[in-house]
Scaffold this active site. Structure first.
Site, PDB file in Angstrom:
ATOM      1  N   GLN A 226      22.306   7.575  11.848  1.00 29.72           N
ATOM      2  CA  GLN A 226      22.746   6.185  11.672  1.00 29.72           C
ATOM      3  C   GLN A 226      24.102   5.953  12.320  1.00 29.72           C
ATOM      4  O   GLN A 226      24.579   4.825  12.376  1.00 29.72           O
ATOM      5  CB  GLN A 226      22.858   5.853  10.176  1.00 29.72           C
ATOM      6  CG  GLN A 226      21.528   5.795   9.458  1.00 29.72           C
ATOM      7  CD  GLN A 226      21.672   5.497   7.972  1.00 29.72           C
ATOM      8  OE1 GLN A 226      21.106   6.201   7.157  1.00 29.72           O
ATOM      9  NE2 GLN A 226      22.389   4.450   7.594  1.00 29.72           N
ATOM     10  N   ARG A 373      21.563   2.331   0.615  1.00 32.69           N
ATOM     11  CA  ARG A 373      21.430   0.886   0.798  1.00 32.69           C
ATOM     12  C   ARG A 373      22.472   0.139  -0.023  1.00 32.69           C
ATOM     13  O   ARG A 373      22.157  -0.794  -0.754  1.00 32.69           O
ATOM     14  CB  ARG A 373      20.029   0.417   0.431  1.00 32.69           C
ATOM     15  CG  ARG A 373      19.714  -0.897   1.127  1.00 32.69           C
ATOM     16  CD  ARG A 373      18.282  -1.288   1.060  1.00 32.69           C
ATOM     17  NE  ARG A 373      18.064  -2.421   1.958  1.00 32.69           N
ATOM     18  CZ  ARG A 373      16.899  -2.962   2.189  1.00 32.69           C
ATOM     19  NH1 ARG A 373      15.823  -2.502   1.626  1.00 32.69           N
ATOM     20  NH2 ARG A 373      16.778  -3.975   3.018  1.00 32.69           N
ATOM     21  N   CYS A 374      23.707   0.579   0.102  1.00 35.31           N
ATOM     22  CA  CYS A 374      24.763  -0.105  -0.621  1.00 35.31           C
ATOM     23  C   CYS A 374      26.075   0.206   0.048  1.00 35.31           C
ATOM     24  O   CYS A 374      26.189   1.124   0.829  1.00 35.31           O
ATOM     25  CB  CYS A 374      24.771   0.310  -2.078  1.00 35.31           C
ATOM     26  SG  CYS A 374      25.914   1.602  -2.523  1.00 35.31           S
ATOM     27  N   GLU A 743      22.023  -5.065   2.216  1.00 34.60           N
ATOM     28  CA  GLU A 743      22.000  -4.306   0.972  1.00 34.60           C
ATOM     29  C   GLU A 743      22.142  -5.154  -0.280  1.00 34.60           C
ATOM     30  O   GLU A 743      22.012  -4.649  -1.390  1.00 34.60           O
ATOM     31  CB  GLU A 743      23.116  -3.262   1.021  1.00 34.60           C
ATOM     32  CG  GLU A 743      22.928  -2.338   2.208  1.00 34.60           C
ATOM     33  CD  GLU A 743      24.180  -1.582   2.587  1.00 34.60           C
ATOM     34  OE1 GLU A 743      24.058  -0.491   3.124  1.00 34.60           O
ATOM     35  OE2 GLU A 743      25.279  -2.086   2.339  1.00 34.60           O
TER      36      GLU A 743
END
Ligand code: FAD
Lengths: 790, 288
Positions: A226, A373-374, A743
């Site tokens: 990523q 996802r935060c 997110e």
């Protein structure tokens, strides 16, 4: 298009506000994507990892004879061999060290002990199973409470000066002011709850093809990354490879969710093996490898307290966290912020003081602590405050929605400085929440609930209003392993007016190839379909910190807008030259420069591009290209109001979602369809975590949740239907007014689901059920509250 | 996930299959739908040296009613049962609850029966409906035994070396009857946390002439609740009667606490689902 947004380009151009179909989808749907496991190089060997079956043990010896004897096996790599190259340990993203291959002890089940390199993956797996390790099994530490208790086994005995299992202590806010507020409070509500360990579980597991040329030293690393640029620099720093010789290519990625931010032992061993053997080496994780050894999320044991005034106002908040870090401290987190953005825990509410403390503890579990996802631990924060606020309303006998509306930060208070020092950029929480309440007809719902209760049916209405903090930088506060967080874009317009946009961020499915092209389309009027977006290849893209923490649009998106504006400025010069007019007399709209007052005198952006290479005004540099490095002045603060209605089966504790309304405000929406897709996905993950998904361990430290039969990912079948709403209060400091949204829904929705179940049982005095809210937990809560049937 | 190496034989007839099985000895296994066996091999929990693929044997593919029985051949898929008008009562009720659509398209009812996974749904249905299984041996022999005699323990059946199942026979009730299968699962494709199969037949006076109750996932093997069944037989259905049968069924269960929930709660779900299952079976019987 949203109500608050106006379109500045027609659909053929497809700028901001158009639901342009995703440019990448045709390729992915028709099987023409290029994922890591699709990559095959001549002479490529395959690697498999032998992992520890036990959670905590001293290694007496590793016998590789049987494994090495399997026909087709080229090498068996042990920790000892890695140590000879000074690579048995590596730094983590949080300044700790992590074993690449265990030499002294294993510290969690699934830890990497040896690697087999073989001609094909079957042989590698056969041989990896034959590695024999002599373990002296030690007592495992399976909870952070046990970890910090007297007499707990010392997990990190190799760390100089480490005499206990404490990783760090951290605090934020003003403890004196907070204590004083609590002393004067009319009431105090508290909540103790565990946000369980979860796993990002991307459908594509992690992997690498390491290809090091033995003559040139060129290292081409195809990685599920990523953050390819950050990884390149870290490889250079850790392995001592010259950075110009490292090229990281992150191809199509099948989901990341934070799991593909860290550097894993498998990457390092495969790279070392390619270097030593002079051949490409591929390593692809199995599902189990991924779930038991790579970056997990959450695992926060939290205690929160709210001090309340007589008239139902929040006066102060206290929060204390015990974080289960696993065996190595490898949170993917800015180095200044041990608990990430947990101190956004004051949420959407206006009150003067807060104090937050956090301790991390080593346990015999896999390391991680990635921002699943935060945005850096903000999920835990949002969950805690939204659960607390709900309980505060029950405490004073008020409707939870009314309680929120009274305590919200008011629209006129923005920019708003929170007690822990964040400056919220913009918002109108009251409008958002009222709109969501109108959609469900909140008053009627409450009446329905009361009627149902009278009949013995349990209906619950859960509300959550989250405020997220996304888009790191600014670089003065945010870094990863010392690398400052900003991001970049490089834009080149070719002579025929077609463009190529290169990004420092990297999609894992979010739709960058479409969204970022739309930003260019909006600024320059070049149609989206004429713009190619390149990302993920460090030789061909400008430096950036990658995609996670909802940061792509706030940083890379801003850089894209800014570089487009740079080119617009230059285009204006060229257009003025072509039109023989003054720059100031030109209007520019949807790709057309025209002379103000005489609109038939005009040139298109395509004309301008051609002229940039063929007919430049005197003294202007040729070409139409540029780059921009954007360091955001602040985070962006998207928010949302979620309302969930559930019905609980009082006999079994099984609960079902009847309705879920989610209002999100993420500022300007570049591609509304993609935004809604992100929200739908995030809500699904929030539903999963609240209802079924967790990774847990038995008393021996065995991981429960090592495959998709145990670690549950919901399908369309059990996922409720989500009704989406929006408001739009743009970010005042972002060039196009956008805030991150990838997110939001994962962050905001778990509290809404859990609050709904609690609300169904609230009249019986139930105030907490830990996630996942499994039916047996609901049933047990009903039994002890005396509200169970039968 | 890579299995260890194995040989594969594709059998064209039952005789070929049983011969290959007995030749292959202890490490030979039938490959039916592969939906239990292949995952176990990939997880390296199973290491068969020989797989005998029975999917090409035409005579095993039939799903039919004959001689008052529903006959399910060894390669009939879960999805075939779910889609069939021939299925009835608990059989029809359970089919759509087995696994997920993908698995149902490949996995077989008979394979599930042979596998004897205590979390498998079909064996409860067969225990409740009083089914028999058809067995072929390597010497060409054929025999038939009640399902109760096939299930020996978790993942253990009573088949001898060289033997295979060719079909399952479920008796089709001649009078008023109904059945249900209630399954608590965490998501689609999940094995049962608790599964309860119920089967009722009524005589002309509306009394219960035959009753079957069996449980999934709450004992070392699928469990037939014989005591509960016997209190039902000969009685007129009533809420109290069902409540009593449900309690007896819950008492008979041997649930264990695990990641899906506590033993205490599971026992409660057995009770609730047995009562609800009997109610559903009854209303089906009364309208049949
Ligand atoms: C994701 C997933 C979810 C699932 N969920 C459920 C569920 O909810 N409920 C449920 O009941 N099942 C579930 N299953 C299992 C599924 O129903 C299988 O299809 C079934 O258990 C086995 O049938 P099969 O035809 O696939 O058998 P196989 O996998 O081919 O064989 C299973 C075993 O039975 C033996 N065998 C097969 N046929 C015969 C025969 N004719 N004679 C003798 N031995 C034989 C094999 O040798 C093997 O040992 C699930 C499976 C998966 C992969």
């Amino acid at each position: 298009m949203t109500a608050a947004q106006t379109l500045s380009t027609p659909p053929e151009i497809g700028g901001i506000g158009h639901s342009v179909p995703r440019q990448e989808d045709a390729r992915l749907i028709e099987g023409q994507g290029n994922f890591l496991d699709d990559i095959s190089l001549p002479g490529m060997l395959h690697m498999a990892i032998h992992r520890s079956p036990v959670a905590h043990a001293r290694i007496r010896g590793v016998n590789t004879e049987a494994a090495a004897a399997v026909p087709g096996v080229v090498a068996v790599v042990t920790g000892e061999l890695m140590a000879q190259h000074n690579l048995a340990w590596m730094p983590t993203l949080s300044g700790d060290t992590q074993a690449v291959l265990a030499t002294d002890k294993v510290r969690y089940q699934g830890q990497e002990v040896a690697c087999v390199i073989a001609s094909d993956p079957y042989t590698a797996a056969d041989a990896a199973a034959l590695v024999e390790v002599d373990y002296d099994v030690l007592d495992p530490v399976t909870s952070p409470q046990q970890s910090l208790a007297d007499g707990a086994p010392l997990i990190r005995d190799e760390k100089e000066g480490q005499t206990d299992n404490l990783v760090y202590t951290w605090e934020s806010g003003d403890s004196d002011a907070t204590d004083a507020a609590f002393d004067s409070a009319a009431r105090v509500v508290s909540l103790e709850t565990h946000y369980p360990r979860s796993h990002p579980a991307p459908l594509e597991t992690c992997g690498i093809v390491a290809d090091i040329n033995s003559v040139t030293g060129q290292a081409t690393l195809y990685m599920t990354s990523q953050a390819p640029h950050a990884h390149r620099t870290l490889f250079a720093l850790v392995a001592g490879l010259p950075e110009q010789n490292i090229r990281i290519i992150s191809p199509d990625i099948g989901g990341g969710f934070g799991n593909k931010v860290p550097i894993y032992p498998g990457y390092v061993v495969a790279t070392a093996a390619s270097l030593l053997l002079g051949t490409p080496v591929k390593w692809i994780e199995s599902r189990t490898d991924n779930l038991i050894s790579t970056g997990f999320g959450r695992d926060y044991h939290m205690r929160g307290e709210l001090a309340l005034s007589e008239d139902g106002r929040i006066l102060a908040l206290r929060a204390d966290v015990l974080s289960d870090q696993g065996a190595f401290y490898s949170d993917a987190q800015p180095s200044k912020l041990r608990a990430g953005l947990f101190h956004v825990v004051t949420g959407s509410y206006d009150f003067p003081s807060a104090h937050v403390t956090c301790r991390g503890a080593f346990t015999n579990k896999a390391p991680g602590g990635v921002a699943y996802r935060c945005s850096f631990r903000i999920t835990e924060a949002s969950y805690l405050i939204e659960r607390l606020v709900q309980n505060a309303a029950y405490e004073i006998g008020e409707d939870p929605a009314d309680f929120r509306l009274r305590n919200f930060i008011k629209p006129e208070q923005f920019p708003y400085t929170t007690p822990t020092g964040f400056v919220y950029d913009s918002g109108d929480y009251h409008t958002a929440m009222r709109k969501a309440m109108d959609e469900v007809d909140y008053t009627a719902l409450r009446a329905e609930q009361a009627e149902a209760r009278a009949e013995g049916r349990l209906i619950g209405i859960g509300v959550a209003h989250f405020t997220e903090a996304v888009g790191a930088g600014p670089s003065r506060t945010f870094d990863i392993a010392g690398l400052k967080m900003f991001d970049s874009a490089e834009l080149r317009v070719h002579p025929t007016g077609k463009a190529i946009l290169k990004l420092g961020v990297k999609t894992q499915g979010q739709g960058h190839e479409t969204t970022f092209a739309q930003i260019v389309a909006n600024e320059l009027g070049i149609p989206v379909t004429d713009i190619k977006v390149v990302h993920g290849d460090t030789d061909h893209t400008p430096y950036g910190l990658g995609t996670y923490g909802s940061r792509s649009t706030p940083t890379g998106g801003a850089a894209t807008a800014m570089v487009s504006r740079k080119l617009a400025d230059k285009s204006r010069k060229i257009a003025a030259h072509l039109l023989e007019a003054a720059e100031a007399d030109l209007d520019f709209s949807a790709g057309v420069f025209s002379v103000r007052g005489t609109p038939d005198r005009s040139v298109t952006i395509q004309d301008v591009a051609f002229a940039a290479y063929t007919n430049m005004p005197e003294g202007v540099e040729h070409g139409l290209e540029g780059s921009y490095y954007y360091d955001p002045p602040n985070l962006t603060f998207p928010y949302g109001s979620y309302i969930v209605v559930v019905e609980v089966d009082a006999e079994t504790g099984v609960w079902k979602v009847d309705r879920m309304v989610a209002l999100d405000d993420c500022g300007v929406r570049i591609n509304p369809m993609i935004v809604e897709g992100q929200i739908q996905g995030g809500l699904t993950e929030g539903f999963a975590k609240s209802s079924m998904q967790w990774i847990t361990f038995d008393e021996d430290g065995n991981c429960i949740g090592s495959n998709f039969m145990d670690y549950l990912v919901p399908t369309a079948w059990e996922t409720p239907r989500f009704e989406l709403l929006e408001t739009c209060v743009p970010s005042p400091h972002h060039p196009i007014g956008a805030k991150g949204v990838g997110e939001s829904a994962t962050v905001g929705s778990p509290a809404a689901f859990v609050n709904a179940v609690i609300d169904a049982l609230a009249h019986l005095g139930v105030r907490n059920i830990d996630m996942p809210v499994l039916p047996d937990r609901v049933w047990a809560a009903l039994q002890s509250a005396g509200g169970g049937v039968g | 996930m890579y299995p260890s190496s194995f040989d594969l034989t594709v059998a064209r007839s039952v005789a070929e299959a049983t011969a290959a099985l007995s030749e292959g000895g202890e490490d030979a296994r039938i490959l039916a739908g592969g939906q239990s066996l292949i995952p176990m091999m990939k997880l390296r929990f199973a290491f068969p040296s020989l797989l005998v693929d029975i999917n090409e044997i035409a005579e095993l593919a039939s799903l039919e009613r004959q001689n008052g029985e529903l006959r399910v051949g060894a390669t009939v898929r879960h999805a075939d049962v779910a889609a069939s008008d021939l299925a009835f009562g608990a059989v029809a009720a359970a089919a759509p609850w087995v696994a997920d659509p993908l698995v149902r398209n490949r996995g077989t009812l008979v394979g599930s029966v042979a596998h004897c996974d205590p979390e498998g749904d079909w064996n409860s249905v067969l225990l409740a409906t009083g089914a028999t299984v058809q067995i072929a041996g390597a010497d060409g022999s054929e025999r038939s035994i009640p399902i109760t005699e096939l299930i020996v323990g978790p993942f253990t059946n009573s088949l001898g070396e060289g033997e295979m199942l060719t079909a399952v026979h479920v008796p089709v009730p001649s009078g008023a009857s109904g059945g249900a299968y209630l399954k608590l699962e965490r998501k689609v494709g999940d094995y049962a946390t608790v599964g309860v199969a119920t089967h009722l037949e009524l005589d002309e006076d509306g009394r219960i002439s035959s009753a079957g109750i069996a449980l999934t996932s709450v004992a070392p093997s699928n469990l037939k609740a014989t005591e509960a069944e016997s209190v039902l037989i000969g009685e007129s259905p009533s809420g109290e009667l069902f409540a009593e049968a449900a309690s007896l069924t819950a008492d008979a269960a041997e649930p264990r606490s695990d990641i899906r929930g506590t033993a205490e709660w599971k026992r409660n779900v057995v009770r609730v689902y047995t009562r609800r299952g009997l109610e559903q079976a009854l209303s089906q019987a009364r309208s049949s």
